[in-house]
Design a protein around this motif. Structure first.
Motif, mmCIF file in Angstrom:
data_model
loop_
_atom_site.group_PDB
_atom_site.id
_atom_site.type_symbol
_atom_site.label_atom_id
_atom_site.label_comp_id
_atom_site.label_asym_id
_atom_site.label_seq_id
_atom_site.Cartn_x
_atom_site.Cartn_y
_atom_site.Cartn_z
ATOM 1 N N LYS A 124 -25.417 18.231 27.888
ATOM 2 C CA LYS A 124 -24.373 17.968 28.871
ATOM 3 C C LYS A 124 -23.634 16.680 28.513
ATOM 4 N N PRO A 125 -22.288 16.707 28.496
ATOM 5 C CA PRO A 125 -21.534 15.487 28.166
ATOM 6 C C PRO A 125 -21.864 14.346 29.126
ATOM 7 N N ARG A 126 -21.948 13.143 28.581
ATOM 8 C CA ARG A 126 -22.210 11.958 29.375
ATOM 9 C C ARG A 126 -20.886 11.329 29.827
ATOM 10 N N ALA A 127 -20.954 10.556 30.899
ATOM 11 C CA ALA A 127 -19.772 9.854 31.411
ATOM 12 C C ALA A 127 -19.736 8.438 30.835
ATOM 13 N N ARG A 128 -18.587 8.054 30.290
ATOM 14 C CA ARG A 128 -18.463 6.709 29.721
ATOM 15 C C ARG A 128 -18.726 5.624 30.753
ATOM 16 N N ALA A 129 -18.358 5.885 32.005
ATOM 17 C CA ALA A 129 -18.580 4.889 33.055
ATOM 18 C C ALA A 129 -20.054 4.557 33.218
ATOM 19 N N ASP A 130 -20.937 5.473 32.799
ATOM 20 C CA ASP A 130 -22.376 5.254 32.908
ATOM 21 C C ASP A 130 -22.939 4.505 31.707
ATOM 22 N N TYR A 131 -22.078 4.180 30.728
ATOM 23 C CA TYR A 131 -22.545 3.535 29.493
ATOM 24 C C TYR A 131 -21.744 2.275 29.186
ATOM 25 N N PRO A 132 -21.784 1.297 30.101
ATOM 26 C CA PRO A 132 -21.114 0.032 29.802
ATOM 27 C C PRO A 132 -21.760 -0.639 28.593
ATOM 28 N N VAL A 133 -20.915 -1.179 27.727
ATOM 29 C CA VAL A 133 -21.368 -1.787 26.478
ATOM 30 C C VAL A 133 -21.184 -3.297 26.568
ATOM 31 N N GLY A 134 -22.196 -4.035 26.170
ATOM 32 C CA GLY A 134 -22.112 -5.492 26.144
ATOM 33 C C GLY A 134 -22.154 -6.022 24.729
ATOM 34 N N VAL A 135 -21.327 -7.004 24.439
ATOM 35 C CA VAL A 135 -21.305 -7.659 23.130
ATOM 36 C C VAL A 135 -21.736 -9.106 23.314
ATOM 37 N N SER A 184 -25.484 -5.767 33.603
ATOM 38 C CA SER A 184 -24.296 -4.920 33.712
ATOM 39 C C SER A 184 -24.177 -3.927 32.558
ATOM 40 N N CYS A 185 -25.079 -3.998 31.576
ATOM 41 C CA CYS A 185 -24.924 -3.218 30.340
ATOM 42 C C CYS A 185 -26.010 -2.150 30.182
ATOM 43 N N ARG A 186 -25.651 -1.052 29.596
ATOM 44 C CA ARG A 186 -26.635 -0.062 29.158
ATOM 45 C C ARG A 186 -26.789 -0.108 27.641
ATOM 46 N N VAL A 187 -25.714 -0.430 26.941
ATOM 47 C CA VAL A 187 -25.765 -0.595 25.487
ATOM 48 C C VAL A 187 -25.486 -2.059 25.190
ATOM 49 N N LEU A 188 -26.305 -2.668 24.336
ATOM 50 C CA LEU A 188 -26.159 -4.083 23.999
ATOM 51 C C LEU A 188 -25.991 -4.248 22.496
ATOM 52 N N ILE A 189 -24.925 -4.932 22.091
ATOM 53 C CA ILE A 189 -24.672 -5.227 20.677
ATOM 54 C C ILE A 189 -24.826 -6.728 20.479
ATOM 55 N N ARG A 204 -38.861 -9.210 25.925
ATOM 56 C CA ARG A 204 -39.238 -8.265 26.992
ATOM 57 C C ARG A 204 -38.446 -8.538 28.280
ATOM 58 N N ARG A 205 -38.258 -9.818 28.620
ATOM 59 C CA ARG A 205 -37.554 -10.133 29.863
ATOM 60 C C ARG A 205 -36.069 -9.792 29.767
ATOM 61 N N THR A 206 -35.406 -10.276 28.712
ATOM 62 C CA THR A 206 -33.953 -10.094 28.635
ATOM 63 C C THR A 206 -33.582 -8.639 28.374
ATOM 64 N N LEU A 207 -34.272 -7.983 27.444
ATOM 65 C CA LEU A 207 -33.976 -6.574 27.191
ATOM 66 C C LEU A 207 -34.355 -5.719 28.394
ATOM 67 N N GLY A 208 -35.334 -6.182 29.168
ATOM 68 C CA GLY A 208 -35.730 -5.453 30.368
ATOM 69 C C GLY A 208 -34.679 -5.479 31.462
ATOM 70 N N LEU A 209 -33.701 -6.382 31.346
ATOM 71 C CA LEU A 209 -32.622 -6.447 32.323
ATOM 72 C C LEU A 209 -31.555 -5.375 32.097
ATOM 73 N N LEU A 210 -31.526 -4.784 30.898
ATOM 74 C CA LEU A 210 -30.554 -3.722 30.641
ATOM 75 C C LEU A 210 -30.803 -2.551 31.586
ATOM 76 N N LYS A 211 -29.772 -1.796 31.869
ATOM 77 C CA LYS A 211 -29.922 -0.619 32.725
ATOM 78 C C LYS A 211 -30.941 0.336 32.105
ATOM 79 N N PRO A 212 -31.686 1.071 32.922
ATOM 80 C CA PRO A 212 -32.674 2.024 32.380
ATOM 81 C C PRO A 212 -32.027 2.965 31.361
ATOM 82 N N GLY A 213 -32.763 3.230 30.292
ATOM 83 C CA GLY A 213 -32.189 4.032 29.212
ATOM 84 C C GLY A 213 -31.283 3.217 28.316
ATOM 85 N N GLY A 214 -31.518 1.907 28.276
ATOM 86 C CA GLY A 214 -30.684 1.011 27.488
ATOM 87 C C GLY A 214 -30.824 1.251 25.993
ATOM 88 N N TYR A 215 -29.854 0.709 25.255
ATOM 89 C CA TYR A 215 -29.826 0.907 23.799
ATOM 90 C C TYR A 215 -29.416 -0.411 23.153
#
Length: 306
Positions: A124-135, A184-189, A204-215
């Motif tokens: 099923k296609p994903r919604a971009r709004a559900d995948y905010p990207v952080g740099v 605020s991010c699900r994907v982190l660069i 563990r602490r900082t990456l744990g702040l990403l939205k569930p299913g983070g990348y």
């Protein structure tokens, strides 16, 4: 004027020829122990002996954007350290980062795995709004990556040490805003410089702040990531995966857990390579500017570490 070349793991002769063409009246040599004093140096991974024997250098130009390894050496206070500020690397980094994000978002890795097994599958296609990207890190490379991601309609956030303003990017800055940025991010660069303050920042602490299913996409330095913490978050399911291009030890040791982890894509520090001709042109222009008494972009602040 005397320019000396010390570029470990690279062939120095093409660099020597390029600078000789740019400065036909200068002496351009490949450094050897005991060589005469030079005015300027072009370096990559030089030994401590190089700087011990060249205390009078006016400037040392690093043939890359990251200078963390260089700053571990003893370098005379009067020697300016100058990094590459682009030289063709930012577009490569943007290509790589967008590819990693889109590959995850579109689940192309899953389709590839299915095809290898001979399965014709549907997701099923994903919604971009559900995948905010952080740099993380909004220097020359990070800003180019952030701008590139906005083209694909992802919500894009950025974090840097000092405030920045980038069209289409929600910018955060300083330690006080780090947690809000990560949450605020699900994907982190990661494109941060490596300094004592940023070492082990992805834990563990900082990456744990990403939205569930983070990348996580790490394109900066391996020492930013606590390896064991990343593996634990992947195995727990809080993180869906990671693309890793940089590592604490390179080449990545054969027994390392990253190699065969099903949720990790490993690439051999190839996200942005130094382009020799572009680099020679940039460094030559900076040498000429310094010779005229002008300031140059990319001079490293030793206290900040970049």
């Amino acid at each position: 004027m005397h320019i000396t070349i010390c570029v470990s793991q690279q062939k120095p002769e093409p660099w020597q020829q390029g600078f000789q063409t740019a400065f036909p009246d200068a002496t351009v040599s490949v450094w050897q122990p005991g060589a005469p004093a030079a005015d300027y140096a072009v370096v990559w991974a030089p030994p401590q002996q190089f700087f011990d024997e060249q205390p009078a250098l006016k400037a040392a130009f690093n043939t890359g954007a990251g200078v963390d390894a260089l700053l571990k050496l003893r370098i005379a206070p009067g020697t300016r350290i100058v990094r590459l500020d682009d030289a063709g690397m930012s577009v490569q980094m943007a290509e790589f980062a967008c590819h990693a994000v889109i590959r995850h978002f579109r689940e192309l890795d899953g389709y590839e795995a299915d095809v290898r097994e001979g399965r014709w599958s549907y997701r099923k296609p994903r919604a971009r709004a559900d995948y905010p990207v952080g740099v993380m890190g909004l220097g020359v490379l990070g800003e180019r990556v952030a701008r590139a991601l906005t083209v694909f309609d992802f919500p894009v956030h950025g974090w840097s040490r000092s405030p920045k303003a980038i069209d289409g990017v929600t910018c955060h800055s300083g330690e006080a805003q780090l947690d809000a940025f990560l949450s605020s991010c699900r994907v982190l660069i990661n494109l941060l410089p490596l300094t004592p303050e940023t070492e082990n920042i992805l834990n563990r602490r900082t990456l744990g702040l990403l939205k569930p299913g983070g990348y996580l996409v790490n394109l900066a330095r391996g020492a930013h990531v606590v390896d064991e913490d990343l593996l634990a978050l992947l195995d727990s399911g809080h993180l869906a995966g990671a693309t890793l291009d940089v590592f604490r030890t390179e080449p990545l040791p054969a027994a390392h857990g990253f190699w065969n982890h099903l949720k990790i894509t490993v690439t051999p520090h190839t996200s942005a390579r130094t382009l020799r001709e572009e680099s020679i042109d940039q460094i030559a222009r900076k040498i000429a500017a310094l010779g005229r008494g002008e300031s140059v972009v990319g001079e490293v602040d030793r206290q900040r570490g970049y």
